[in-house]
Design a protein around this motif. Structure first.
Motif, PDB file in Angstrom:
ATOM      1  N   VAL A 104       0.845  -1.184   0.000  1.00  0.00           N
ATOM      2  CA  VAL A 104       0.000   0.000   0.000  1.00  0.00           C
ATOM      3  C   VAL A 104       0.882   1.237   0.000  1.00  0.00           C
ATOM      4  O   VAL A 104       1.847   1.323   0.770  1.00  0.00           O
ATOM      5  N   GLU A 162     -10.380   2.840  -0.298  1.00  0.00           N
ATOM      6  CA  GLU A 162     -11.243   2.693  -1.461  1.00  0.00           C
ATOM      7  C   GLU A 162     -11.990   3.988  -1.755  1.00  0.00           C
ATOM      8  O   GLU A 162     -12.077   4.423  -2.916  1.00  0.00           O
ATOM      9  N   LEU A 173      -5.640  -7.134   0.606  1.00  0.00           N
ATOM     10  CA  LEU A 173      -4.569  -6.632   1.467  1.00  0.00           C
ATOM     11  C   LEU A 173      -4.205  -7.632   2.560  1.00  0.00           C
ATOM     12  O   LEU A 173      -5.049  -8.375   3.054  1.00  0.00           O
ATOM     13  N   ASP A 211     -11.631  -9.292   1.802  1.00  0.00           N
ATOM     14  CA  ASP A 211     -10.818  -8.194   1.268  1.00  0.00           C
ATOM     15  C   ASP A 211      -9.425  -8.143   1.871  1.00  0.00           C
ATOM     16  O   ASP A 211      -8.534  -7.516   1.305  1.00  0.00           O
ATOM     17  N   TYR A 212      -9.251  -8.773   3.043  1.00  0.00           N
ATOM     18  CA  TYR A 212      -7.954  -8.678   3.702  1.00  0.00           C
ATOM     19  C   TYR A 212      -7.756  -9.822   4.677  1.00  0.00           C
ATOM     20  O   TYR A 212      -8.697 -10.530   5.060  1.00  0.00           O
ATOM     21  N   CYS A 261      -9.426  -0.325   4.898  1.00  0.00           N
ATOM     22  CA  CYS A 261      -9.672  -0.695   3.502  1.00  0.00           C
ATOM     23  C   CYS A 261     -10.736   0.200   2.870  1.00  0.00           C
ATOM     24  O   CYS A 261     -10.596   0.657   1.732  1.00  0.00           O
ATOM     25  N   LYS A 262     -11.814   0.462   3.612  1.00  0.00           N
ATOM     26  CA  LYS A 262     -12.897   1.290   3.086  1.00  0.00           C
ATOM     27  C   LYS A 262     -12.432   2.719   2.809  1.00  0.00           C
ATOM     28  O   LYS A 262     -12.805   3.314   1.790  1.00  0.00           O
ATOM     29  N   ARG A 316       0.082  -6.130  -0.819  1.00  0.00           N
ATOM     30  CA  ARG A 316      -0.847  -6.552  -1.860  1.00  0.00           C
ATOM     31  C   ARG A 316      -0.226  -7.792  -2.518  1.00  0.00           C
ATOM     32  O   ARG A 316       0.452  -7.682  -3.543  1.00  0.00           O
ATOM     33  N   GLU A 374      -6.565  -5.563  -5.115  1.00  0.00           N
ATOM     34  CA  GLU A 374      -7.146  -4.883  -3.959  1.00  0.00           C
ATOM     35  C   GLU A 374      -7.075  -5.692  -2.660  1.00  0.00           C
ATOM     36  O   GLU A 374      -7.335  -5.151  -1.581  1.00  0.00           O
TER      37      GLU A 374
END
Length: 360
Positions: free
Chosen positions: A41, A328, A243, A215-216, A324-325, A236, A241
C-alpha cells in the motif's frame, strides 16, 4: 518521518518479509508469471502520520473448565472460585466497547467457529492431546448470547470479522462455510479476519481468502516477538485490492505489564515512534480475556495508553476493514477529481476550435 513526496513515491525494496521467528515468509517474486507480486500500500487515509489498526481475536469467551487447568498452574484458589462462580471473567465485550467509545475509536472482533472434535473431526484426531486442548472451550456463534454480542458490535460501529478455525488454512470449503455461518448471524458480508494461532500457508491461505470474498487478512506475524518484521505497510500479495496487514503486536508477546508495566510501555512507545517515523501501519491484537484486570493486570491500562498515545502522535486509528474502506473511498474520490479536471479542461472555446478545425 518522511515527506509527502517520499510517501507518494514509496516503493517496496528487495528485502523479504520476515516473521517474528526470523523465517523468510514471503520473498519477493522475480517470476513475472507468478501472481504473488509483493507490492505494498502506498498511501494512508487522510492526512494521518501513520496508522494503528485495532483487532481482537475471540478465541474463548467462556473460561469454564479451563479454570481447572489453570488452577494446577497458579493461584488455585482464584481459578477454582471462577470455575464455580456464575460470573465469567473472559466476557469482556462491554468493557472493551466502553473503553474504545471513550477514546473515540472502533476495532475489529474476529469470531471463531471451531469444529467439534467428536462430531466434525476424524477419529484419528481424538488421539492427539493437542487437539483436545484446541477444542476445549469451543463456543457456538449462533447461540443467543454470542449472536446478540455480534449484532451489538455491528450496530455500534465495530467490525465483525472471521477468525478462521485451526484446521481451515488449507481448507477453502471449510473457510467458506465459516464465513457464511458468521454472515448469517451478522446479517451482512464479512470482509476480513485472521487465522487461529496465525496458522498460514503462503500464499495459498490468502488465495483462499480472496476466493471466498474476503478483502484482507491479518495472520502474518509472530506470537512471540513484536515488530514490523520487514514491512511498514500492508501488502498486496496478488497486486490487486486484496490486502495483508502484518501483525505488529500480540498481547502475549509483550513484557508482562502486570509485573513490568514500564518495560511493556517502552516497547509500545518504541514501535509507535518507529511507525510515525516511517509512515507505517501498525496492527495490534489484544484478546478480550486480557482486559480482565484480575487475571491479566496491566493489559487494559496498557491498551488504553497505546491508543491514546497513537492519537497524540497523529495516527489514524481504527479497524483493518475501516482502513480498507477509507482507501477505497479516497481512490474513488481521486478518480472522480481527475475526471472532473479533464472535463473542465475541455472549455467551450477549446471545443469550438476543435469543431472549426474539423470542418477545415
Amino acid at each position: 518521518m518522511s515527506s509527502e513526496a517520499d510517501r507518494s513515491s514509496w516503493h517496496p525494496d528487495s528485502s523479504p518479509v520476515i516473521d517474528g521467528r526470523g523465517r523468510n515468509v514471503m520473498p519477493p517474486s522475480e517470476d513475472e508469471s507468478s501472481d504473488l507480486q509483493l507490492s505494498r500500500v502506498d498511501a494512508l487515509p487522510g492526512d494521518a502520520e501513520f496508522g494503528l489498526c485495532l483487532t481482537h481475536d475471540v478465541d474463548r469467551p467462556y473460561k469454564g473448565l479451563r479454570s481447572l487447568y489453570y488452577a494446577t498452574q497458579e493461584r488455585p484458589e482464584y481459578h477454582l472460585r471462577t470455575a464455580l462462580s456464575s460470573s465469567n471473567p473472559y466476557w469482556q465485550f462491554g468493557e472493551i466497547m466502553q473503553l474504545e467509545a471513550e477514546l473515540g475509536v472502533r476495532s475489529a472482533f474476529y469470531f471463531l467457529n471451531e469444529q467439534h472434535l467428536l462430531t466434525d473431526r476424524p477419529a484419528s484426531d481424538w488421539l492427539s492431546p493437542s487437539n483436545w486442548v484446541q477444542h476445549l472451550g469451543r463456543y457456538d456463534i449462533t447461540a443467543n448470547e454470542i449472536a446478540s454480542v455480534i449484532k451489538a458490535l455491528d450496530a455500534g460501529g465495530w467490525e465483525v470479522g472471521l477468525h478462521g478455525s485451526y484446521h481451515s488454512p488449507d481448507d477453502p470449503d471449510r473457510l467458506r462455510e465459516e464465513k457464511h455461518a458468521l454472515e448469517n448471524v451478522l446479517g451482512r458480508p464479512v470482509t476480513g479476519g485472521r487465522q487461529h494461532h496465525l496458522r498460514l500457508t503462503v500464499p495459498d491461505t490468502w488465495r483462499h481468502h480472496r476466493e471466498i470474498g474476503l478483502d484482507y487478512d491479518t495472520s502474518l506475524g509472530s506470537t512471540t516477538e513484536c515488530g514490523f518484521h520487514g514491512s511498514y505497510r500492508p501488502l498486496r500479495p496478488f497486486d490487486d485490492e486484496f490486502l495483508v496487514f502484518p501483525l505488529t503486536i500480540m498481547d502475549q508477546a509483550l513484557p508482562d505489564p502486570g509485573t513490568s508495566f514500564e518495560e511493556a510501555r517502552r516497547t509500545c512507545e518504541q514501535l509507535l515512534t518507529e511507525a510515525a517515523e516511517n509512515d507505517a501501519v501498525m496492527t495490534v491484537l489484544w484478546h478480550p480475556r486480557y482486559f480482565n484486570e484480575q487475571e491479566f493486570p496491566g493489559h487494559r491500562k496498557l491498551y488504553r495508553w497505546l491508543v491514546h498515545r497513537a492519537q497524540e502522535l497523529g495516527a489514524w486509528v481504527g479497524s483493518p476493514g475501516a482502513f480498507c474502506k477509507e482507501l477505497e473511498c479516497e481512490a474513488e474520490q481521486g478518480l472522480h477529481a481527475q475526471t472532473t479536471e479533464r472535463s473542465i479542461d475541455r472549455t467551450p472555446e477549446t471545443v469550438h476550435t476543435e469543431s472549426v478545425g474539423g470542418q477545415q
